[in-house]
Design a protein around this motif. Structure first.
Motif, PDB file in Angstrom:
ATOM      1  N   ALA A 103       0.816  -1.211   0.000  1.00  0.00           N
ATOM      2  CA  ALA A 103       0.000   0.000   0.000  1.00  0.00           C
ATOM      3  C   ALA A 103       0.852   1.265   0.000  1.00  0.00           C
ATOM      4  CB  ALA A 103      -0.938   0.009   1.196  1.00  0.00           C
ATOM      5  N   ALA A 104       2.046   1.172   0.544  1.00  0.00           N
ATOM      6  CA  ALA A 104       2.926   2.334   0.627  1.00  0.00           C
ATOM      7  C   ALA A 104       3.795   2.521  -0.617  1.00  0.00           C
ATOM      8  CB  ALA A 104       3.821   2.208   1.857  1.00  0.00           C
ATOM      9  N   ILE A 105       3.791   1.559  -1.513  1.00  0.00           N
ATOM     10  CA  ILE A 105       4.678   1.606  -2.681  1.00  0.00           C
ATOM     11  C   ILE A 105       4.213   2.653  -3.674  1.00  0.00           C
ATOM     12  CG2 ILE A 105       5.313   0.297  -4.758  1.00  0.00           C
ATOM     13  CD1 ILE A 105       5.685  -2.118  -2.909  1.00  0.00           C
TER      14      ILE A 105
ATOM     15  N   LEU B 198       9.366  16.297 -17.070  1.00  0.00           N
ATOM     16  CA  LEU B 198       8.167  15.489 -16.858  1.00  0.00           C
ATOM     17  C   LEU B 198       8.461  14.475 -15.761  1.00  0.00           C
ATOM     18  CD1 LEU B 198       7.367  14.656 -20.593  1.00  0.00           C
ATOM     19  CD2 LEU B 198       6.142  16.285 -19.150  1.00  0.00           C
ATOM     20  N   ALA B 199       7.496  14.261 -14.876  1.00  0.00           N
ATOM     21  CA  ALA B 199       7.647  13.245 -13.832  1.00  0.00           C
ATOM     22  C   ALA B 199       6.271  12.680 -13.517  1.00  0.00           C
ATOM     23  CB  ALA B 199       8.278  13.838 -12.580  1.00  0.00           C
ATOM     24  N   VAL B 200       6.243  11.382 -13.288  1.00  0.00           N
ATOM     25  CA  VAL B 200       4.985  10.721 -12.932  1.00  0.00           C
ATOM     26  C   VAL B 200       5.206   9.850 -11.701  1.00  0.00           C
ATOM     27  CG1 VAL B 200       4.119  10.716 -15.303  1.00  0.00           C
ATOM     28  CG2 VAL B 200       5.349   8.734 -14.457  1.00  0.00           C
ATOM     29  N   GLU B 201       4.117   9.629 -10.993  1.00  0.00           N
ATOM     30  CA  GLU B 201       4.129   8.744  -9.828  1.00  0.00           C
ATOM     31  C   GLU B 201       2.853   7.920  -9.873  1.00  0.00           C
ATOM     32  OE1 GLU B 201       4.025   9.081  -4.961  1.00  0.00           O
ATOM     33  OE2 GLU B 201       4.761  10.771  -6.131  1.00  0.00           O
ATOM     34  N   VAL B 202       3.006   6.602  -9.661  1.00  0.00           N
ATOM     35  CA  VAL B 202       1.852   5.709  -9.636  1.00  0.00           C
ATOM     36  C   VAL B 202       1.817   4.981  -8.294  1.00  0.00           C
ATOM     37  CG1 VAL B 202       1.871   5.371 -12.152  1.00  0.00           C
ATOM     38  CG2 VAL B 202       3.072   3.739 -10.686  1.00  0.00           C
ATOM     39  N   ASP B 203       0.617   4.508  -7.934  1.00  0.00           N
ATOM     40  CA  ASP B 203       0.496   3.717  -6.713  1.00  0.00           C
ATOM     41  C   ASP B 203       0.812   2.251  -7.022  1.00  0.00           C
ATOM     42  OD1 ASP B 203      -1.791   2.638  -7.914  1.00  0.00           O
ATOM     43  OD2 ASP B 203      -3.169   3.760  -6.653  1.00  0.00           O
ATOM     44  N   GLN B 204       0.628   1.396  -6.026  1.00  0.00           N
ATOM     45  CA  GLN B 204       1.003  -0.014  -6.158  1.00  0.00           C
ATOM     46  C   GLN B 204       0.229  -0.732  -7.252  1.00  0.00           C
ATOM     47  OE1 GLN B 204      -0.829   1.231  -3.739  1.00  0.00           O
ATOM     48  NE2 GLN B 204      -2.554  -0.113  -3.410  1.00  0.00           N
TER      49      GLN B 204
END
Length: 129
Positions: free
Chosen positions: A34-36, A47-53
């Motif tokens: 869940a924390a990943i 450009l930068a992106v972040e996704v959840d688990q």
């Protein structure tokens, strides 16, 4: 005959112990997963992106300089970065599962296979950003 039965009972008891130990570790894996957050940043750092688990997009950063790329190139780079961030999240989940469940756990083997399959380009070629 009793030796075979005793051996079978010992194997079943060992399997039960392993299943109980695994069940005790699963909540830790759920919490860790869940924390990943998987991340990817373009070479130009515009450009930068972040996704959840699960690979869901949770953050997207686009600088003014990135807007100069034009819509087609910007879209292409964003899609590539999202795929890269998803792969990063999958690698982290695999690492957490391996640490918590052990290298020989069947769930780890399944995650390892899924991670390897996701790393292969769909058309068989390597993607270069």
């Amino acid at each position: 005959m009793f030796d075979d039965a005793d051996a079978a009972i010992a194997r079943v008891e060992a399997d039960i112990r392993l299943a109980q130990e695994r069940a005790e570790r699963l909540p830790s894996l759920v919490s860790a997963a869940a924390a990943i957050r998987g991340t990817a940043t373009s070479r130009r750092r515009d450009l930068a992106v972040e996704v959840d688990q699960s690979g869901g997009l949770v953050d997207l950063r686009i600088t003014d300089a990135a807007l100069d790329l034009g819509s087609a190139r910007l879209s292409s780079e964003l899609l590539a970065l999202i795929a890269e961030a998803k792969a990063d999240a999958q690698r982290q989940i695999l690492a957490a599962a391996t640490e918590l469940l052990g290298e020989d756990d069947p769930a780890v083997a399944t995650l390892r296979a899924a991670t390897a399959a996701a790393a292969e380009p769909a058309d068989g070629s390597e993607h270069a950003q």
